[in-house]
Design a protein around this motif. Structure first.
Motif, PDB file in Angstrom:
ATOM      1  N   ALA A1263      36.900  37.052  60.003  1.00 34.49           N
ATOM      2  CA  ALA A1263      35.839  36.075  59.753  1.00 34.49           C
ATOM      3  C   ALA A1263      34.908  36.544  58.734  1.00 34.49           C
ATOM      4  O   ALA A1263      34.660  37.674  58.630  1.00 34.49           O
ATOM      5  N   ASN A1264      34.133  35.503  58.491  1.00 38.52           N
ATOM      6  CA  ASN A1264      32.716  36.206  57.481  1.00 38.52           C
ATOM      7  C   ASN A1264      33.142  36.885  56.158  1.00 38.52           C
ATOM      8  O   ASN A1264      32.828  37.817  55.917  1.00 38.52           O
ATOM      9  N   ILE A1265      34.031  36.458  55.545  1.00 38.33           N
ATOM     10  CA  ILE A1265      34.827  36.961  54.576  1.00 38.33           C
ATOM     11  C   ILE A1265      34.704  36.220  53.280  1.00 38.33           C
ATOM     12  O   ILE A1265      34.096  35.170  53.299  1.00 38.33           O
ATOM     13  N   LYS A1266      34.630  36.840  52.231  1.00 43.10           N
ATOM     14  CA  LYS A1266      34.680  36.263  50.647  1.00 43.10           C
ATOM     15  C   LYS A1266      35.767  36.770  49.922  1.00 43.10           C
ATOM     16  O   LYS A1266      36.506  37.539  50.509  1.00 43.10           O
ATOM     17  N   LYS A1267      35.677  36.329  48.529  1.00 48.31           N
ATOM     18  CA  LYS A1267      36.768  36.974  47.636  1.00 48.31           C
ATOM     19  C   LYS A1267      36.995  38.195  47.577  1.00 48.31           C
ATOM     20  O   LYS A1267      38.083  38.813  47.090  1.00 48.31           O
ATOM     21  N   GLU A1268      35.758  38.876  47.564  1.00 45.37           N
ATOM     22  CA  GLU A1268      35.792  40.352  47.081  1.00 45.37           C
ATOM     23  C   GLU A1268      36.225  41.195  48.462  1.00 45.37           C
ATOM     24  O   GLU A1268      36.161  42.349  48.189  1.00 45.37           O
ATOM     25  N   THR A1269      36.404  40.723  49.638  1.00 45.21           N
ATOM     26  CA  THR A1269      36.787  41.260  50.823  1.00 45.21           C
ATOM     27  C   THR A1269      38.424  41.721  50.691  1.00 45.21           C
ATOM     28  O   THR A1269      39.154  41.090  50.435  1.00 45.21           O
ATOM     29  N   HIS A1270      38.533  43.038  51.009  1.00 45.19           N
ATOM     30  CA  HIS A1270      39.710  43.717  50.903  1.00 45.19           C
ATOM     31  C   HIS A1270      40.306  43.987  52.123  1.00 45.19           C
ATOM     32  O   HIS A1270      39.401  44.262  53.080  1.00 45.19           O
ATOM     33  N   ILE A1271      41.681  44.060  52.302  1.00 48.01           N
ATOM     34  CA  ILE A1271      42.110  44.278  53.656  1.00 48.01           C
ATOM     35  C   ILE A1271      43.482  45.326  53.099  1.00 48.01           C
ATOM     36  O   ILE A1271      44.110  45.203  52.374  1.00 48.01           O
ATOM     37  N   VAL A1272      43.344  46.267  53.975  1.00 46.44           N
ATOM     38  CA  VAL A1272      44.303  47.580  53.809  1.00 46.44           C
ATOM     39  C   VAL A1272      45.180  47.739  55.305  1.00 46.44           C
ATOM     40  O   VAL A1272      44.258  47.862  56.286  1.00 46.44           O
ATOM     41  N   TRP A1273      46.332  47.899  55.106  1.00 45.63           N
ATOM     42  CA  TRP A1273      47.192  48.277  56.518  1.00 45.63           C
ATOM     43  C   TRP A1273      47.504  49.811  56.356  1.00 45.63           C
ATOM     44  O   TRP A1273      47.744  50.176  55.507  1.00 45.63           O
ATOM     45  N   TYR A1274      47.556  50.571  57.478  1.00 46.98           N
ATOM     46  CA  TYR A1274      47.820  51.880  57.745  1.00 46.98           C
ATOM     47  C   TYR A1274      48.805  52.023  58.690  1.00 46.98           C
ATOM     48  O   TYR A1274      48.721  51.313  59.922  1.00 46.98           O
ATOM     49  N   LYS A1275      49.749  52.919  58.567  1.00 49.52           N
ATOM     50  CA  LYS A1275      50.663  53.183  59.658  1.00 49.52           C
ATOM     51  C   LYS A1275      50.639  54.912  59.767  1.00 49.52           C
ATOM     52  O   LYS A1275      50.940  55.657  58.767  1.00 49.52           O
ATOM     53  N   ASP A1276      50.096  55.253  61.050  1.00 48.08           N
ATOM     54  CA  ASP A1276      50.006  56.765  61.016  1.00 48.08           C
ATOM     55  C   ASP A1276      49.329  57.269  59.978  1.00 48.08           C
ATOM     56  O   ASP A1276      49.456  58.540  59.247  1.00 48.08           O
ATOM     57  N   GLU A1277      47.972  56.864  59.689  1.00 46.35           N
ATOM     58  CA  GLU A1277      47.119  57.118  58.605  1.00 46.35           C
ATOM     59  C   GLU A1277      47.602  56.967  57.357  1.00 46.35           C
ATOM     60  O   GLU A1277      47.029  57.843  56.390  1.00 46.35           O
ATOM     61  N   ARG A1278      48.928  56.430  57.044  1.00 44.61           N
ATOM     62  CA  ARG A1278      49.426  56.525  55.711  1.00 44.61           C
ATOM     63  C   ARG A1278      49.435  54.876  55.238  1.00 44.61           C
ATOM     64  O   ARG A1278      49.872  53.954  56.117  1.00 44.61           O
ATOM     65  N   GLU A1279      49.045  54.643  54.227  1.00 41.66           N
ATOM     66  CA  GLU A1279      48.688  53.208  53.699  1.00 41.66           C
ATOM     67  C   GLU A1279      50.219  52.609  53.716  1.00 41.66           C
ATOM     68  O   GLU A1279      50.960  53.023  53.035  1.00 41.66           O
ATOM     69  N   ILE A1280      50.295  51.426  54.155  1.00 41.68           N
ATOM     70  CA  ILE A1280      51.403  50.666  53.837  1.00 41.68           C
ATOM     71  C   ILE A1280      51.196  49.634  52.715  1.00 41.68           C
ATOM     72  O   ILE A1280      50.145  48.886  52.730  1.00 41.68           O
ATOM     73  N   SER A1281      52.075  49.685  51.750  1.00 39.02           N
ATOM     74  CA  SER A1281      52.061  48.738  50.628  1.00 39.02           C
ATOM     75  C   SER A1281      52.524  47.403  51.016  1.00 39.02           C
ATOM     76  O   SER A1281      53.595  47.422  51.615  1.00 39.02           O
ATOM     77  N   VAL A1282      51.777  46.501  50.907  1.00 41.03           N
ATOM     78  CA  VAL A1282      52.226  45.031  51.064  1.00 41.03           C
ATOM     79  C   VAL A1282      52.488  44.386  49.928  1.00 41.03           C
ATOM     80  O   VAL A1282      51.644  44.457  48.846  1.00 41.03           O
ATOM     81  N   ASP A1283      53.755  43.755  49.869  1.00 41.61           N
ATOM     82  CA  ASP A1283      54.038  42.982  48.659  1.00 41.61           C
ATOM     83  C   ASP A1283      53.091  41.617  48.284  1.00 41.61           C
ATOM     84  O   ASP A1283      52.543  41.444  47.272  1.00 41.61           O
ATOM     85  N   GLU A1284      52.418  40.713  49.072  1.00 44.48           N
ATOM     86  CA  GLU A1284      51.926  39.808  49.217  1.00 44.48           C
ATOM     87  C   GLU A1284      50.317  40.099  49.223  1.00 44.48           C
ATOM     88  O   GLU A1284      50.172  40.906  50.001  1.00 44.48           O
ATOM     89  N   LYS A1285      49.582  39.342  48.541  1.00 47.33           N
ATOM     90  CA  LYS A1285      48.059  39.675  48.574  1.00 47.33           C
ATOM     91  C   LYS A1285      47.676  38.594  49.601  1.00 47.33           C
ATOM     92  O   LYS A1285      48.014  37.415  49.567  1.00 47.33           O
ATOM     93  N   HIS A1286      46.679  39.095  50.522  1.00 47.79           N
ATOM     94  CA  HIS A1286      46.031  38.119  51.671  1.00 47.79           C
ATOM     95  C   HIS A1286      45.167  37.114  50.720  1.00 47.79           C
ATOM     96  O   HIS A1286      44.276  37.537  50.168  1.00 47.79           O
ATOM     97  N   ASP A1287      45.205  35.785  51.248  1.00 50.47           N
ATOM     98  CA  ASP A1287      44.430  34.700  50.772  1.00 50.47           C
ATOM     99  C   ASP A1287      43.277  34.341  51.737  1.00 50.47           C
ATOM    100  O   ASP A1287      42.404  33.613  51.507  1.00 50.47           O
TER     101      ASP A1287
END
Length: 1563
Positions: A1263-1287
């Motif tokens: 909630a309370n997000i805007k266009k500039e808001t980023h989201i990053v996923w991690y597993k065991d402190e290693r970033e997970i690359s996601v193919d699709e961008k969250h809208d």
């Protein structure tokens, strides 16, 4: 007001002339009175028996009292020389009348006084001996005698037309009276009685021709008279002061009948006299009625004689005929009330031969009695109306005249009655619309131009002195024809409510007819007085029936009218209003208080020159007096600081919540302290303020008003309810209804009628009526109508009520039908007891009694009818006495109500009057049933007339079905019951029953009563029950409502079925269709059955039982209401709000607008402030207190104390120790959470979900997000690359993990971040969390498993199921017939891809049975079952055998394993060698084919097959003839297989030529 002597001020009823000042006299009237006096004189023998000596004693006393008043009265009533001269003339005429009285034997004034006073005074005879009370007598001088001026002078007054002339007459009379007394006193006492009589006679003769001279008084006489006057004046002043303190009402009392009229039964041609005596003060006016219709003696001359003499009132009916059988009523009325007495007259027809002279008693004609007041007022006038106006119907614009002839008896020449017309109780004043007229005999009221405002109940009142009569009828005014078809009717009652310099508020009433489509609004027109130019005041129609008109010229007068508009067009205008000037009320009062020039239609306003300028202060008490969707009206008071010059006002507005003030009247200042604002946005909220200004400047603004929402504050009323029509006449119906609930500023109601089935509605009234009852006239006799009602106020017209029940138009009441089923209940030696059943039809009103006739039957021949009772009997049983023993009799009975006597019943059977020697009681009678319900009813009866030898000790009640045989009676009570009622229970719904009752005494059980019924056990629609109620004061009452009442219905309450009308413990109040019985002090004495019956209905009744338990419950409930508490819907609680605020709250069941709450913390009251915010919602009962945060010092006890009227309540919450610390921690957490949520944050933290495809979905809600808001996923402190961008389209972020397994275990984290901050969410999927997730995955996989299927293979039988995908954590177990399978080489289990299987090789009959595959997800086992037995096993085994044989055949059949190419290309002349491997068991046979023909081995083509496995194919020196299709065919008993190949032989030279040829063609 002239001063009156104390004896006339205290006893005003003895002298109406003083009070009314009607004292003009003339010579002709004196002559008339002298004749009338002579008549009275000859009528009394006492007059001639008195001596002249007694007369002289009286005259001397009379003259002494008169002399004492002579000078005082002359000064008080002197009106100048002209009046004195008039008094002298009157004195001389009076002296002549005085002598006339002596000459005719009027020698005793006291007798005359007694004769007249008995007719004037309503007091009892024993109170008439003295005119003064004992205290007054003590205060009088010893030689004072009260003068009564009614003995010899019949002074007639009341002829004067004006008050001034009446005062003059009074003065003349006082002067004449005193002069006459002076003459008597100054006459020489030495003259003898005879000479004195002669002198007086001569004086009376000479007074008609010349002035009379008077003797001069001596000094001694003058001094004595002066002393007497001073003494008498002092006495009078003291008495006047005393009686001034008395309440005049103490002398008044309502009418009371000392003697009531008695009922009579007479034969035809006889005369009847009804007598009654009534007392009361003022003297009651008595009117005789026949069947509720006033008796008019002038309509039937000689038929009726009405007399009133000495307080005795008589009605004589001459030569009665059968039509005179009726109920007669004497109605006495005065200002204190009205009382009626009733008597019945029954006229019997004589059927045999009779002598007319036997019945003719002659008509005793006696003149109407009347008495004369001291000044000639007739104490009684008979006022009658002939040729009366009836209910009238007119149309707008027409003319109409209402009139009637007024007959007044006795007639007094030149004395005109006072005629006053009323409309709806308000006097009608002459105007250009209506003019009253009196011709001397006929009174008329003429309407020159009818308007709907003229509709109403018109009453003419004719007054003669203290007596008056009224007559009323309704006038209906229909709408004029519309100029545009479908346009609405004209509004009515246009009134100017408020007028000042700046605006005038106009109000009106909405019309009843809208033209067929809803009224959209109204246009207001104005016209300046003196002109004919009308202008429209509003551009858009207004719906609210009030509107302020602005733009007026100060001082000018205007008239207004209103027009209604709908979608069809604009209707006709209303009647114009009265003129009103555009002035402030104070200015109007100032102009009225000083002389002014003739009215010119314009008021000129001037202002004083201003002095030194002072800036005015702010106005005060600014308020919004009226607010609608169209306008808002402000009102205020001028400032105290204003200087000497005039001030003007500027009005400012701003929208609520802002400080953007805008001036409303920028161009034209306001001159009055009131103002109307237009052009405000509907639904918006505004504040207003006002500034004052003068030549010195503009002052400070006033305080702003409270927030005002633009919109109609007045709601349209709710529709009325319960429309009940009832019959009235053959052309009218009375409609009653329940008034609209919570209606404000109600104007009235419109009633509409419709013929049943027509669908067309017509208004019954065009002027709204108030109240809840209206008589609709002009209906068609015999036609059936339905009615509906709607309410109206300034906001508009309500919805229509529900339609009433249909009613046929016909007269309301009639005589009852005949009784029937006459029985002989008991018989004695000389008397008989009869019983009968009441008529089926009571004529629309209650039956008041019965009359019984009987006749003898001798030898089968009936005799003449005789009446058995003179007074009507109320019961359905009667004992007839004085009969002849062993005589045979027949009887007939007639019923009576207020409409008259009904037809007699059929003649009864013959009954013999003989002694019944039965010792048992007779049959009960008058059985009736009530409170009929589907399983019960109440049966009531009356005891036997004959009780037998001993008293009745009880009763037995029997019943049977209506059509059952006589032997099917069954008793309802085994033991006799003492009551005369029984509630019958256990009836079957819809079954018809009859009942009977038997009485018992010591001798035994008597005969059964007549049957009651048949009655069907059913609960009728609309049946209501008695309801108990305890009000707020703890008063206990029983309430009942009936919506099926007739106009004559009444409520009758009973306790144990005995009427309670005289009970001191109960109080009954009935109004309309509701009744209430209140217990004054409910106790054990009130235990019993309380029932309420509704008369004149089809047995509507209900009851309520108060036993000991109910008594305790009601008393407890009453105590709770007397000492009420505020019930809590929820106790005091605490909750943490979003920002960490703390909310203490509780909810009461109900709170009034006056409820108050005290907030207590640790025994100290806390108040609204920065720390605490309090709020009470009285509509919902919620009480709240808010705190921003909890500190350590806030630990303690919180209490809310409620006070609502006399009800109290409280609720407490304890917050101590761990409870408080936990709450404080939670509040702080919520506050931090609120801070976190100011940036991008997780509305729902990271969680997992197993999809239907058995994938794992990690998700979170942001909630309370805007266009500039980023989201990053991690597993065991290693970033997970996601193919699709969250809208973030739906605020959900997800991460899909397919085919989840142990390798996917770990710690997952997602981070949100932008320039406002960041937030993270972590999800641990290790250890137990991973096992839980895997268990859910396994569960989903297990649930995805398909049903077990059976598959036969060459090796055996396979059982299998498919899952979405398989993981090792999913445990698979197989069982056979409930026993786990032990796996071996023959029985194996496994997983192949998504298939889970069980293989049974070489199955045997032992493998038959039920197989279960259990998939265990770590928590739960999921089973799949298949039955491998019976046909399923047989088919599977047969297929296995077939497949097994096929497998063997396939394995051993002949086949080419390999070695042969598909195509062989070889040069001519070369050798071709081919080798291939062949297999088969047994060894196959080998043959070769060329071009589908068998090829044999020769030297050119060598074909060999060696060792049963290898086949050789050799062509030596191939040529083009060897080209073609070849095939190797292998064959054994299991099958045949052919392997084909092609051989192509080419020559090199030809190939070169073909190549060259191809190249040339391409060129």
């Amino acid at each position: 007001m002239m001063s009156l002597p104390f004896y006339q001020r205290s006893h005003a009823h003895y002298d109406h002339s003083y009070r009314h000042k009607d004292l003009r006299t003339t010579t002709s009237q004196y002559q008339q009175e002298k004749k009338r006096s002579a008549i009275y004189t000859h009528g009394s023998t006492a007059y001639s028996s008195r001596s002249s000596a007694a007369h002289r004693q009286e005259a001397e006393a009379f003259s002494q009292a008169s002399a004492a008043y002579q000078q005082q009265a002359s000064q008080a009533y002197s009106l100048g020389a002209e009046q004195y001269s008039l008094a002298s003339q009157v004195s001389r005429k009076a002296a002549s009348a005085y002598d006339y009285g002596y000459s005719h034997g009027l020698t005793d004034s006291s007798l005359l006084l007694e004769d007249y006073s008995s007719k004037l005074s309503p007091k009892t005879k024993r109170a008439r001996h003295s005119l003064l009370s004992g205290e007054e007598k003590e205060n009088l001088p010893s030689d004072y005698m009260v003068p009564i001026f009614s003995g010899r002078q019949m002074h007639v007054s009341g002829i004067a037309d004006t008050e001034e002339e009446r005062i003059k007459e009074a003065a003349a009379y006082i002067a004449q009276r005193n002069l006459l007394a002076s003459e008597e006193r100054t006459t020489s006492s030495k003259q003898s009685a005879a000479s004195k009589q002669s002198v007086i006679s001569k004086q009376s003769t000479s007074t008609l021709q010349e002035e009379e001279t008077f003797q001069k008084k001596s000094r001694k006489v003058a001094i004595r008279e002066k002393a007497e006057r001073l003494s008498l004046r002092k006495t009078l002043e003291e008495t006047e002061a005393y009686h001034g303190k008395l309440n005049e009402d103490h002398l008044l009392h309502a009418p009371d009948f000392t003697i009531k009229p008695r009922s009579h039964t007479v034969w035809e041609k006889e005369n009847v006299k009804l007598h009654c005596s009534v007392i009361g003060w003022p003297e009651p006016h008595l009117t005789w009625y026949k069947n509720q219709v006033p008796i008019d003696v002038h309509a039937n001359p000689g038929k009726y004689i009405i007399e009133s003499r000495y307080g005795m009132h008589t009605l004589v009916i001459n030569e009665c005929d059968f039509e005179d059988t009726a109920q007669y009523r004497a109605s006495a009325m005065n200002v204190k009330g009205e009382l009626s007495a009733y008597a019945s007259v029954v006229v019997k027809r004589y059927k045999g031969d009779f002598d007319d002279t036997r019945f003719h008693s002659g008509a005793s004609s006696m003149p109407l009695s009347f008495a004369v007041t001291p000044y000639g007022y007739l104490s009684k006038f008979e006022i009658h109306f002939d040729d009366k106006f009836d209910v009238s119907f007119g149309r707008e614009g027409e003319t109409m005249s209402l009139g009637c002839r007024v007959v007044i008896t006795p007639e007094i020449k030149h004395f005109q009655p006072e005629i006053q017309w009323y409309r709806n109780g308000a006097p009608v004043s002459p105007s250009k619309w209506v003019q009253p007229h009196w011709s001397g005999e006929r009174a008329t009221l003429t309407f020159s131009h009818l308007n709907k405002e003229d509709e109403g109940l018109y009453t003419i009142r004719v007054r003669m002195g203290e007596y008056y009569e009224d007559y009323s009828a309704y006038v209906f005014v229909r709408d004029a024809d519309a100029e545009i078809e479908g346009a609405p009717a004209a509004p009515l009652d246009v009134v100017c409510l408020d007028a000042n310099k700046d605006y005038i508020i106009i109000s009106w009433k909405q019309p009843a007819v809208d033209g067929g489509s809803p009224i959209l609004g109204y246009f207001i027109d104005k016209c300046e007085v003196g002109t004919d130019s009308w202008s429209q005041c509003n551009d858009t129609p207004v719906k609210f029936a009030r509107f302020p008109v602005t733009g007026l010229i100060e001082g000018r007068s205007y008239i207004f009218r209103v027009r209604a508009v709908n979608k069809t067009g604009i209707g006709l205008p209303s009647r114009v209003s009265e003129p009103v000037a555009a002035l402030d009320p104070a200015e109007k009062a100032r102009l009225k208080s000083r002389p002014s020039a003739p009215w010119t239609g314009q008021i000129i306003v001037t202002e004083e020159e201003p002095t030194e300028g002072i800036i005015p202060g702010p106005p005060t008490e600014l308020s919004v007096t009226e607010a609608t969707r169209s306008y808002v009206v402000l009102s205020w008071k001028p400032p105290g600081q204003r200087g000497h010059e005039g001030i003007m006002y500027f009005v400012e507005k701003c929208e609520a919540g802002t400080e953007n003030w805008q001036r409303v009247n920028t161009e034209l200042p306001v001159k009055s302290p009131r103002f109307a604002l237009f052009d405000l946005a509907e639904g918006k909220s505004y504040c207003f303020r006002v500034r004052c200004s003068n030549s010195a400047g503009v002052g400070e603004p006033s305080e702003a008003t409270e927030v005002t929402v633009v919109g109609d504050k007045l709601d349209i009323p709710q529709p009325p309810g319960k429309i009940i029509p009832s019959r009235n006449t053959d052309t009218s119906v009375v409609v009653t209804w329940e008034e609209s609930k919570d209606a404000k500023e109600l104007v009235g109601y419109y009633i509409e009628a419709s013929v049943v089935g027509s669908g067309e509605w017509a208004p019954c009234n065009n002027n709204p009526v108030k109240g809840s009852r209206f008589t609709c006239h002009g209906l068609v006799t015999g036609q059936s109508y339905i009615f509906r009602v709607r309410a109206v106020n300034a906001a508009g017209l309500s919805e229509y009520s529900q339609d009433s029940e249909a009613i046929e138009v016909k007269a309301a009441i009639a005589a009852p039908s005949p009784p029937y089923d006459i029985k002989c209940l008991e018989s004695f030696r000389d008397s008989m007891v009869l019983g009968w059943k009441q008529p089926d039809k009571n004529g629309g009103t209650e039956i008041t009694g019965y009359y019984v006739n009987y006749r003898e039957v001798i030898g089968g021949v009936p005799g003449k009818w005789r009446e058995a009772n003179i007074k009507a009997v109320s019961d359905e049983a009667y004992k007839i006495s004085n009969l002849k023993e062993n005589m045979v009799y027949q009887f007939q009975v007639a019923a009576m109500n207020i409409a008259g006597l009904g037809a007699p019943s059929a003649v009864s059977e013959c009954f013999t009057c003989e002694e019944w020697t039965i010792a048992v009681p007779g049959p009960p009678h008058s059985l009736k049933y009530s409170e009929v319900r589907k399983t019960s009813l109440v049966l009531q009866w009356k005891p036997p007339v004959h009780c037998g030898r001993t008293p009745v000790t009880g009763y037995f009640v029997d019943l049977k079905e209506a059509h059952a045989k006589e032997d099917q009676w069954r008793g309802l009570n085994e033991a006799a019951i003492p009551n005369k009622y029984l509630k019958v229970q256990g009836l079957t719904e819809g079954v018809s029953y009859v009942f009977r009752v038997r009485a018992i005494n010591q001798a035994g059980v008597g005969k059964p009563s007549d049957l009651a019924g048949p009655v069907v056990a059913e609960t009728r629609p609309g049946t209501k029950e008695v309801v108990v109620n305890v009000d707020d004061d703890g008063v206990i009452s029983l309430n009942f409502e009936c919506d099926q009442m007739t106009p004559n219905s009444e409520f009758v309450w009973s306790k144990d079925y005995v009427p309670t009308e005289d009970s001191p413990r109960l109080e009954v109040e009935s109004k309309g269709s509701k009744t209430k019985m209140t217990f004054k002090d409910l106790g054990e004495d009130d235990l019993g059955i309380y029932s309420c019956d509704v008369t004149d209905t089809d047995g509507i009744a209900s009851s309520y039982v108060i036993d000991e338990e109910e008594l305790k419950r009601l008393l407890a409930l009453s105590h709770d209401h007397k000492f009420p508490t505020v019930p809590a819907k929820s106790e005091l609680a605490v909750e943490i709000l979003e920002k960490g605020q703390v909310r203490f709250w509780m909810q009461a069941e109900k709170l009034s607008g006056n409820a108050k709450v005290n907030y207590i913390f640790n025994d100290k009251e806390i108040f609204e402030g920065p720390k605490y915010k309090m709020h009470i919602d009285r509509n919902t009962g919620i009480i709240e207190m808010f705190m921003e945060k909890l500190l350590d010092e806030d630990e303690g006890t919180y209490t809310f104390q409620i006070q609502d009227g006399k009800a109290t309540g409280h609720s407490t919450l304890v917050l101590l120790g761990d409870v408080y610390k936990k709450l404080q921690k939670e509040a702080e957490f919520q506050r931090q959470e609120w801070i976190r949520k100011q940036g991008p944050h997780f509305a729902e933290y990271l969680s997992w979900e197993v999809t239907n495809e058995c994938n794992v979905l990690l998700k979170c809600k942001v909630a309370n997000i805007k266009k500039e808001t980023h989201i990053v996923w991690y597993k065991d402190e290693r970033e997970i690359s996601v193919d699709e961008k969250h809208d973030f389209k739906d605020g959900i972020c997800t991460l899909l993990i397919t085919e989840f397994s142990k390798k996917d275990a770990g710690i997952y984290e997602v981070i949100l971040k932008d320039d406002r901050g960041k937030d993270k969410s972590r999800l641990k999927l290790v250890d137990e969390a991973f096992q839980e997730l895997m268990s859910e995955v396994c569960k989903t996989i297990a649930l995805s498993a398909s049903d077990l299927k059976i598959q036969s293979t060459a090796e055996g039988i396979r059982l299998y199921s498919f899952v979405t995908y398989y993981v090792d954590d999913l445990k698979v177990n197989w069982s056979h017939n409930g026993t786990g399978i032990k796996y071996s080489d023959r029985v194996k289990s496994g997983v192949t891809g998504e298939q889970i299987w069980l293989q049974i090789n070489e199955p045997t009959p032992n493998d038959k049975g039920k197989y279960i595959m259990e998939l265990f997800d770590g928590k739960t086992g999921h089973q799949k079952t298949v039955d491998l037995s019976g046909q399923a096993y047989d088919e599977a085994f047969a297929e296995f055998q077939r497949l097994k044989q096929a497998a063997i055949a396939e394995k051993n059949r002949a086949r080419v394993l390999g070695g042969l190419p598909d195509v062989v290309t070889i040069q001519e002349g070369k050798a071709l060698n081919l080798t291939c491997t062949v297999w088969g068991d047994p060894t196959p046979e080998v043959s070769w084919l060329k071009n589908e023909k068998l090829l044999a081995s020769d030297e050119h083509c060598n074909l060999r097959f060696e060792a049963g496995k290898i086949a050789y194919f050799t062509i030596n020196g191939v040529s083009t003839a060897d080209s073609g299709k070849y095939g190797l065919v292998v064959k054994n008993k299991y099958g045949t297989e052919t392997s084909d190949f092609t051989v192509s032989v080419f020559i090199p030279e030809e190939e070169a030529r073909k190549a060259l040829s191809e190249s040339q063609k391409s060129k």
